[in-house]
Design a protein around this motif. Sequence first.
Motif, PDB file in Angstrom:
ATOM      1  N   UNK A   1       0.850  -1.198   0.000  1.00 40.06           N
ATOM      2  CA  UNK A   1       0.000   0.000   0.000  1.00 40.06           C
ATOM      3  C   UNK A   1       0.884   1.245   0.000  1.00 40.06           C
ATOM      4  N   UNK A   2       0.589   2.184  -0.904  1.00 36.63           N
ATOM      5  CA  UNK A   2       1.306   3.459  -0.986  1.00 36.63           C
ATOM      6  C   UNK A   2       0.281   4.583  -0.857  1.00 36.63           C
ATOM      7  N   UNK A   3       0.482   5.460   0.120  1.00 38.82           N
ATOM      8  CA  UNK A   3      -0.374   6.643   0.260  1.00 38.82           C
ATOM      9  C   UNK A   3       0.236   7.765  -0.571  1.00 38.82           C
ATOM     10  N   UNK A   4      -0.513   8.246  -1.565  1.00 41.25           N
ATOM     11  CA  UNK A   4      -0.018   9.273  -2.486  1.00 41.25           C
ATOM     12  C   UNK A   4      -0.827  10.550  -2.289  1.00 41.25           C
ATOM     13  N   UNK A   5      -0.131  11.678  -2.101  1.00 41.34           N
ATOM     14  CA  UNK A   5      -0.789  12.977  -1.928  1.00 41.34           C
ATOM     15  C   UNK A   5      -1.286  13.496  -3.286  1.00 41.34           C
ATOM     16  N   UNK A   6      -2.179  14.477  -3.276  1.00 39.95           N
ATOM     17  CA  UNK A   6      -2.735  14.976  -4.544  1.00 39.95           C
ATOM     18  C   UNK A   6      -1.681  15.474  -5.533  1.00 39.95           C
ATOM     19  N   UNK A   7      -0.518  15.939  -5.029  1.00 38.00           N
ATOM     20  CA  UNK A   7       0.513  16.442  -5.936  1.00 38.00           C
ATOM     21  C   UNK A   7       1.419  15.342  -6.472  1.00 38.00           C
ATOM     22  N   UNK A   8       1.129  14.079  -6.124  1.00 32.86           N
ATOM     23  CA  UNK A   8       1.937  12.971  -6.612  1.00 32.86           C
ATOM     24  C   UNK A   8       3.047  12.545  -5.677  1.00 32.86           C
ATOM     25  N   UNK A   9       3.130  13.151  -4.502  1.00 30.25           N
ATOM     26  CA  UNK A   9       4.167  12.786  -3.542  1.00 30.25           C
ATOM     27  C   UNK A   9       3.750  11.547  -2.747  1.00 30.25           C
ATOM     28  N   UNK A  10       4.577  10.498  -2.714  1.00 29.34           N
ATOM     29  CA  UNK A  10       4.251   9.350  -1.869  1.00 29.34           C
ATOM     30  C   UNK A  10       4.532   9.698  -0.411  1.00 29.34           C
ATOM     31  N   UNK A  11       3.504   9.600   0.447  1.00 29.53           N
ATOM     32  CA  UNK A  11       3.641  10.032   1.840  1.00 29.53           C
ATOM     33  C   UNK A  11       3.795   8.874   2.801  1.00 29.53           C
ATOM     34  N   UNK A  12       3.474   7.662   2.374  1.00 28.69           N
ATOM     35  CA  UNK A  12       3.579   6.524   3.277  1.00 28.69           C
ATOM     36  C   UNK A  12       3.558   5.231   2.501  1.00 28.69           C
TER      37      UNK A  12
END
Length: 440
Positions: A25-36
Amino acid sequence: MTVPPPGDPDSPAVCLDVGSSWTKAVLVLPDGTPAGFAEHPTTPDVDEGVDAAVAAAAASAGRAGGPTPPVLACSSAGGPLRLAVVGAERLTTVEAGHRVCRSAGARVVGVHTGPLEGRAVRELAAQEPGAVLLLGGPDGEDPGVLLHNAGRLARTRGRWSVLLAVDASARADALELLRAGGRTVRSCPNPTPRPGEIVPGPVRDAVAELYARQAPGARPRRPGERARTRTPVAVADGARALARLTGTGVLVVDVGSATTGVHGCVPDGGGFPAEAVMTVEGDLGVRDGAAGVLVEGQTEGLVDPVEADLLGPAVAALATSGAAVPADRGAAAEDRRLAAVAAVVALRRHLRHTGRIDPAGPGGRDIGLVVLTGGVFRQRDPAGLAAVAATVRRDPALMTALAQVDVEVDSESVLAPAGLLAAHGRERAAGVLLAERLLG
């Protein structure tokens, strides 16, 4: 709180990949940055592993206890299509079975020749095939064995379908016997029309369709979740996004625990085609497909007898290890070596299958980038991963087609998440993710 829809580009999203061994699982922010990022062994109850991976990814990004972001999911947890082959003569049956599986996402789990009797029927049932390929021998051959086997298969318990690939003169009688027993049957041209000749193409296409229809193993459970996308589809979407981003032809090799897929997105003269060309090798993987890697590595001349003896114990252990993490640097190196061999064999097969093994052939000069992806490449060993890329780049059979091609390793596993983002209206985020975490 209402969960934003998956296509909402202004919300974070969890990109979930349910594999046969690991759920990532990869948490991706709206700007495309992987956050977790988080991974969890894939569980018999798929939802258990999914919940654990999603919660851990959110926690790693400091979002524990908050609302669940929308989940964009894909799965390859079903593994390869398990194919049992039934025919009249052993040598031809074995060769035909393996050739129709090649690049079609299937693995031969059993070969049965001659008239099916009690013991052979029990063995076939115990192999739990997803489909049975029923062959009848060369055109014009006495159909007695074929019809006997069709009758036995019709009466044998099991949820598998039958691919009936026989001489047209015997097809109607065999179909009648199979359907009388309630079997789902697909009829295909005879792949062994003459002694010593095998024409696998039409049957291979049918096998590939059966593989493509396998249930992916991930079911939608939350508002806004759109699961049930197969991982090969997500990776193909990632390959297209990467091709658009780089402006060149792309080959993506996805090395999994049970299968290895290759996705080619090459310009067709008017831009990039809508669909990537995909081949999936059901006998190549770095866990339960490890034995196939060793066998095919030797067949292709990549692994010599000394190395085969050295790798043998590790391969035997990996074939039953499930979601195992390398215990030490030696085990990690063995994983990388098997992944490199799987990638080379899969690329050779893909290029032969698509006619691009010759750089002067169709699309041969348009490949500008090869990407190696899959959980096995998440190792934090830049030198080891560079050696894997060098193995692919310097392979003698690939050098003519890939001589000027860059080979990148997707060590952060962003290719499939980028494909999921692109497929759900988040193209900008997908592009940023690929540019910064793969090409950067």
